[in-house]
Write an enzyme that holds these catalytic residues in place. Structure first.
Site, mmCIF file in Angstrom:
data_model
loop_
_atom_site.group_PDB
_atom_site.id
_atom_site.type_symbol
_atom_site.label_atom_id
_atom_site.label_comp_id
_atom_site.label_asym_id
_atom_site.label_seq_id
_atom_site.Cartn_x
_atom_site.Cartn_y
_atom_site.Cartn_z
ATOM 1 N N GLY A 1 0.857 -1.173 0.000
ATOM 2 C CA GLY A 1 0.000 0.000 0.000
ATOM 3 C C GLY A 1 0.894 1.224 0.000
ATOM 4 O O GLY A 1 2.115 1.127 0.179
ATOM 5 N N GLY B 1 3.039 3.617 1.256
ATOM 6 C CA GLY B 1 3.697 3.708 2.546
ATOM 7 C C GLY B 1 4.450 4.993 2.804
ATOM 8 O O GLY B 1 4.707 5.343 3.954
ATOM 9 N N ARG B 2 4.829 5.704 1.749
ATOM 10 C CA ARG B 2 5.464 7.016 1.919
ATOM 11 C C ARG B 2 4.979 8.004 0.859
ATOM 12 O O ARG B 2 5.675 8.908 0.437
ATOM 13 C CB ARG B 2 6.983 6.909 1.886
ATOM 14 N N LYS C 1 5.749 11.307 -3.046
ATOM 15 C CA LYS C 1 6.786 10.400 -2.553
ATOM 16 C C LYS C 1 7.528 11.155 -1.452
ATOM 17 O O LYS C 1 8.026 12.258 -1.689
ATOM 18 C CB LYS C 1 7.722 10.020 -3.694
ATOM 19 N N ASP D 1 9.961 5.509 7.711
ATOM 20 C CA ASP D 1 9.727 6.877 8.190
ATOM 21 C C ASP D 1 8.878 7.705 7.235
ATOM 22 O O ASP D 1 8.554 8.854 7.521
ATOM 23 C CB ASP D 1 11.049 7.588 8.488
ATOM 24 N N GLY D 2 8.520 7.120 6.070
ATOM 25 C CA GLY D 2 7.652 7.834 5.135
ATOM 26 C C GLY D 2 8.322 8.973 4.397
ATOM 27 O O GLY D 2 7.655 9.765 3.746
ATOM 28 N N ARG E 1 -2.515 0.196 -9.932
ATOM 29 C CA ARG E 1 -1.454 -0.754 -10.235
ATOM 30 C C ARG E 1 -2.022 -2.159 -10.462
ATOM 31 O O ARG E 1 -3.148 -2.453 -10.052
ATOM 32 C CB ARG E 1 -0.456 -0.789 -9.067
ATOM 33 N N ASP F 1 3.468 -4.176 -8.039
ATOM 34 C CA ASP F 1 2.976 -2.940 -7.417
ATOM 35 C C ASP F 1 3.608 -1.704 -8.035
ATOM 36 O O ASP F 1 3.230 -0.587 -7.691
ATOM 37 C CB ASP F 1 3.218 -2.963 -5.904
ATOM 38 N N ASP G 1 7.831 5.535 -10.577
ATOM 39 C CA ASP G 1 8.450 5.112 -9.325
ATOM 40 C C ASP G 1 9.871 4.621 -9.555
ATOM 41 O O ASP G 1 10.132 3.424 -9.632
ATOM 42 C CB ASP G 1 7.610 4.045 -8.616
#
Length: 459
Positions: A87, A89-90, A110, A122-123, A183, A251, A261
């Site tokens: 999912g 996450g950052r 991002k 820590d994102g 995705r 993903d 990405d």
């Protein structure tokens, strides 16, 4: 300039597809990169720097678009191992807008903070990672690869600790402009939970808003056919660009076939099928020459997810068509970069094969080859002349006159050397930023890349 046209289309899917989240609060906001060319395509280039920071650093909602950021839910295969704990996450989906072509576009982030899917991370995003994504997207766009665009990079004043680079290191938040963040793993998640209703709803959403031109005897057949075309095109474009994405997990592949990405990417210094980008890709799963295989494997995982709401026969035809579509797309991409018109499938494939044979045998720089032979006719002396006299180029030299067109006119083609982006140059562009906060070399390189892109877009 395009008109600003906000959207909230994703909200129609409902909260089974995302979680509302809040952006991190950063101690400072310094605009390091704003892509006004991309912003112009969605009517946002007129924003002041203050408004830019407000929306893309503090994440105040854009008027008329999403009222709150959404962390999208998905699963995925990571190096072919299924992971149900993924999912956003950052990052998150910040806004939706229409571009100057009428397409639904996502502004995604991002490094914008933690979400329910951060998994102890820590994102955050390092500033170096943001700079690398700028360079990847600018270079790929210039070379004609279907890619997301880096929309904004804002330095945030935080110090991050990372195991794979000197720490503490500077932090940034990045915004990308994408034609969808749906995705393959988005479909996999609903199949994993046996949620037929949500899976069918996602198919309908994609066909209505992301692939209205897709066709087939059933909605699922239309969507998988669209995905196969996009994946075949993308794999071919990677090859023609000499690019290795590095992490082609399910993903990281979206339903529109648009690359995005960028982590451990590389441009290959030679036509080496085994060249890898990620230091952790020990088996070479996503090596340069295996990217088409990787994308085809991912398509089968998408098909497996859709099998929950479709018959095998609906999926079989499009999936089996991937090799043929990839070969045609490779001819399009390779001859497009060469700057010659296609003659016919057999002739085109013969020239493509001759190019690859010669590049493998000589291990010359692919950028140099395409630069020297743009238009099908080499212009003047080249530092690669000793390669072109090699026997491996004999078949290419025999075939290429049939494809040759007039020499291009853009002054880029009169340069001594092509514009490239090998890893040493990435490091050399980062060094002045890290050492003395000197951004001039990076901005000069972006200008040079865009000039190359203009030359490649010549008829």
């Amino acid at each position: 300039m395009a008109e600003y046209r906000p959207e909230t289309t994703i909200l129609g899917l409902g909260d089974a597809f995302y979680d509302a989240v809040e952006a991190a609060r950063f101690p400072q906001h310094v605009v390091r990169f704003r892509n006004d060319r991309a912003a112009a395509s969605v009517g946002l280039d007129g924003l002041s720097d203050e408004a830019w920071i407000d929306h893309f650093g503090r994440f105040t909602p854009l008027p008329g678009s999403l009222p709150q950021p959404l962390a999208l839910r998905y699963h995925g295969h990571q190096f072919r191992t299924y992971n149900p704990d993924l999912g956003d996450g950052r990052g998150f989906l910040f806004a939706q807008v229409r571009d100057d072509r009428g397409r639904l576009m996502d502004l995604g982030t991002k490094g914008s903070g933690t979400t329910p899917y951060s998994r102890f991370g820590d994102g955050r995003l390092t500033l170096k990672g943001a700079v690398r994504e700028i360079l990847a997207t600018e270079m790929l766009e210039a070379l004609g690869v279907t890619t997301s665009r880096t929309f904004s990079v804002i330095e945030t004043g935080e110090a991050l600790t990372r195991n794979d680079e000197p720490s503490p290191t500077r932090a940034a938040v990045l915004v990308r402009l994408n034609h969808s963040h749906i995705r393959y793993g988005s479909f996999q998640r609903h199949a994993f939970h046996q949620d037929r209703e949500s899976l069918a709803k996602l198919v309908d959403y994609c066909l209505a808003h992301l692939a209205p031109e897709a066709s087939g005897p059933t909605p699922v057949a239309a969507l998988i056919d669209h995905a196969v075309k996009g994946a075949a095109r993308l794999a071919a474009q990677y090859m023609a660009a000499g690019f290795v994405h590095g992490v082609l997990n399910t993903d990281n592949i979206n339903i529109t076939g648009e690359s995005f990405d960028y982590g451990p990417w590389r441009f290959a210094p030679a036509w080496d099928a085994g060249f890898t980008a990620a230091y952790f890709d020990h088996a070479g799963l996503y090596a340069f020459g295996r990217q088409a295989e990787a994308l085809q494997w991912n398509l089968f995982q998408l098909g497996g997810a859709l099998r929950l709401i479709a018959e095998t026969d609906e999926l079989k035809g499009p999936l089996e068509a991937f090799p043929q579509r990839y070969r045609a797309a490779l001819s399009d991409a390779m001859l497009g970069r060469l700057g010659v018109k296609r003659l016919g499938s057999a002739e085109d494939e013969a020239l493509v094969a001759a190019i690859q044979t010669a590049l493998v045998a000589t291990q010359m720089d692919p950028d140099r080859f395409f630069f020297d032979w743009r238009g099908g006719v080499r212009r003047g002396a080249s530092v690669a002349d000793h390669h072109y006299s090699h026997d491996a180029f004999s078949e290419f030299l025999r075939l290429v006159p049939d494809f040759a067109t007039s020499a291009p006119s853009h002054d880029y083609w009169a340069d001594a050397d092509p514009c490239t982006m090998l890893i040493d140059e990435v490091e050399s562009l980062w060094a002045p930023i890290a050492e003395r906060d000197d951004w001039a070399p990076l901005h000069a390189k972006i200008a040079a890349i865009r000039r190359m892109g203009e030359a490649h877009r010549e008829p």
